[in-house]
Design a protein around this motif. Structure first.
Motif, PDB file in Angstrom:
ATOM      1  N   MET A   1       0.845  -1.166   0.000  1.00 46.89           N
ATOM      2  CA  MET A   1       0.000   0.000   0.000  1.00 46.89           C
ATOM      3  C   MET A   1       0.898   1.239   0.000  1.00 46.89           C
ATOM      4  N   ILE A   2       0.531   2.207  -0.816  1.00 41.75           N
ATOM      5  CA  ILE A   2       1.333   3.424  -0.907  1.00 41.75           C
ATOM      6  C   ILE A   2       0.890   4.444   0.132  1.00 41.75           C
ATOM      7  N   GLY A   3       1.787   5.326   0.503  1.00 43.96           N
ATOM      8  CA  GLY A   3       1.474   6.363   1.476  1.00 43.96           C
ATOM      9  C   GLY A   3       0.866   7.586   0.814  1.00 43.96           C
ATOM     10  N   VAL A   4       0.504   8.551   1.621  1.00 42.64           N
ATOM     11  CA  VAL A   4      -0.126   9.770   1.133  1.00 42.64           C
ATOM     12  C   VAL A   4       0.826  10.535   0.210  1.00 42.64           C
ATOM     13  N   GLU A   5       2.115  10.588   0.571  1.00 36.23           N
ATOM     14  CA  GLU A   5       3.088  11.313  -0.242  1.00 36.23           C
ATOM     15  C   GLU A   5       3.212  10.692  -1.627  1.00 36.23           C
ATOM     16  N   ASP A   6       3.283   9.346  -1.679  1.00 32.81           N
ATOM     17  CA  ASP A   6       3.381   8.660  -2.972  1.00 32.81           C
ATOM     18  C   ASP A   6       2.120   8.879  -3.792  1.00 32.81           C
ATOM     19  N   TRP A   7       0.964   8.820  -3.135  1.00 36.73           N
ATOM     20  CA  TRP A   7      -0.311   9.042  -3.835  1.00 36.73           C
ATOM     21  C   TRP A   7      -0.331  10.436  -4.458  1.00 36.73           C
ATOM     22  N   ALA A   8       0.087  11.443  -3.680  1.00 36.72           N
ATOM     23  CA  ALA A   8       0.101  12.818  -4.186  1.00 36.72           C
ATOM     24  C   ALA A   8       1.106  12.969  -5.323  1.00 36.72           C
ATOM     25  N   GLU A   9       2.272  12.330  -5.212  1.00 34.86           N
ATOM     26  CA  GLU A   9       3.283  12.411  -6.257  1.00 34.86           C
ATOM     27  C   GLU A   9       2.795  11.762  -7.545  1.00 34.86           C
ATOM     28  N   ILE A  10       2.128  10.631  -7.451  1.00 31.75           N
ATOM     29  CA  ILE A  10       1.576   9.958  -8.634  1.00 31.75           C
ATOM     30  C   ILE A  10       0.585  10.876  -9.332  1.00 31.75           C
ATOM     31  N   ARG A  11      -0.306  11.472  -8.567  1.00 37.20           N
ATOM     32  CA  ARG A  11      -1.320  12.362  -9.162  1.00 37.20           C
ATOM     33  C   ARG A  11      -0.680  13.614  -9.761  1.00 37.20           C
ATOM     34  N   ARG A  12       0.368  14.134  -9.101  1.00 39.22           N
ATOM     35  CA  ARG A  12       1.049  15.314  -9.640  1.00 39.22           C
ATOM     36  C   ARG A  12       1.739  14.978 -10.958  1.00 39.22           C
ATOM     37  N   LEU A  13       2.463  13.855 -10.982  1.00 42.18           N
ATOM     38  CA  LEU A  13       3.152  13.459 -12.207  1.00 42.18           C
ATOM     39  C   LEU A  13       2.173  13.223 -13.351  1.00 42.18           C
ATOM     40  N   HIS A  14       1.047  12.633 -13.051  1.00 42.85           N
ATOM     41  CA  HIS A  14       0.070  12.333 -14.104  1.00 42.85           C
ATOM     42  C   HIS A  14      -0.650  13.583 -14.589  1.00 42.85           C
ATOM     43  N   ARG A  15      -1.046  14.469 -13.661  1.00 45.43           N
ATOM     44  CA  ARG A  15      -1.853  15.634 -14.039  1.00 45.43           C
ATOM     45  C   ARG A  15      -1.026  16.806 -14.544  1.00 45.43           C
ATOM     46  N   THR A  16       0.033  17.162 -13.851  1.00 46.82           N
ATOM     47  CA  THR A  16       0.785  18.345 -14.265  1.00 46.82           C
ATOM     48  C   THR A  16       1.912  18.019 -15.232  1.00 46.82           C
TER      49      THR A  16
END
Length: 148
Positions: A1-16
């Protein structure tokens, strides 16, 4: 399971950064399905354990029966009467939970107010400067009132 930081980084890399799923997975060293799930979720996932049964569940009917007979019976007496041979902490916690449903309501503690009958007031001293008139400012007490 990924942490909050990894989740946010994945979404940032994908969206921005507009990185594809495969590139994100390779860069962070996680599975592509995990990346897809993180992109699809609105919030990071939380680990939740399935609730386990307590050892007190088996004797709860006996505890309830004893509480009905005598609501103020001490936990140690209940433990003796039901034949409890384990630690008292778990039993005490369950009896504490059940105690409120067998104790009669204190008539002095019930207070009923009609709408608008009371209005609690509290003085507050605001941090901001308040104009007082004649070019003066200060921190006068402010009376805060809320209709109950």
């Amino acid at each position: 399971m990924i942490g909050v930081e990894d989740w946010a980084e994945i979404r940032r890399l994908h969206r921005t950064e507009q990185m594809p799923v495969r590139a994100i997975a390779r860069k962070l060293g996680i599975a592509r399905n995990t990346v897809r799930r993180a992109i699809a979720d609105d919030a990071p996932r939380k680990y939740q354990r399935a609730p386990k049964d307590s050892i007190v569940d088996a004797v709860e009917p006996q505890i309830r029966e004893l509480r009905e007979q005598c609501p103020e019976m001490p936990t140690t007496v209940i433990a003796d009467r039901i034949g409890w041979d384990r630690g008292l902490t778990v039993l005490k916690e369950r009896i504490r939970e059940l105690r409120t449903s067998y104790r009669p309501v204190d008539p002095a503690s019930r207070t009923v107010y009609e709408a608008g009958e009371t209005a609690p007031c509290d003085p507050r001293f605001p941090a901001a400067e308040i104009p007082l008139g004649s070019g003066q400012t200060g921190h006068p007490p402010v009376l805060v009132t809320v209709a109950a």
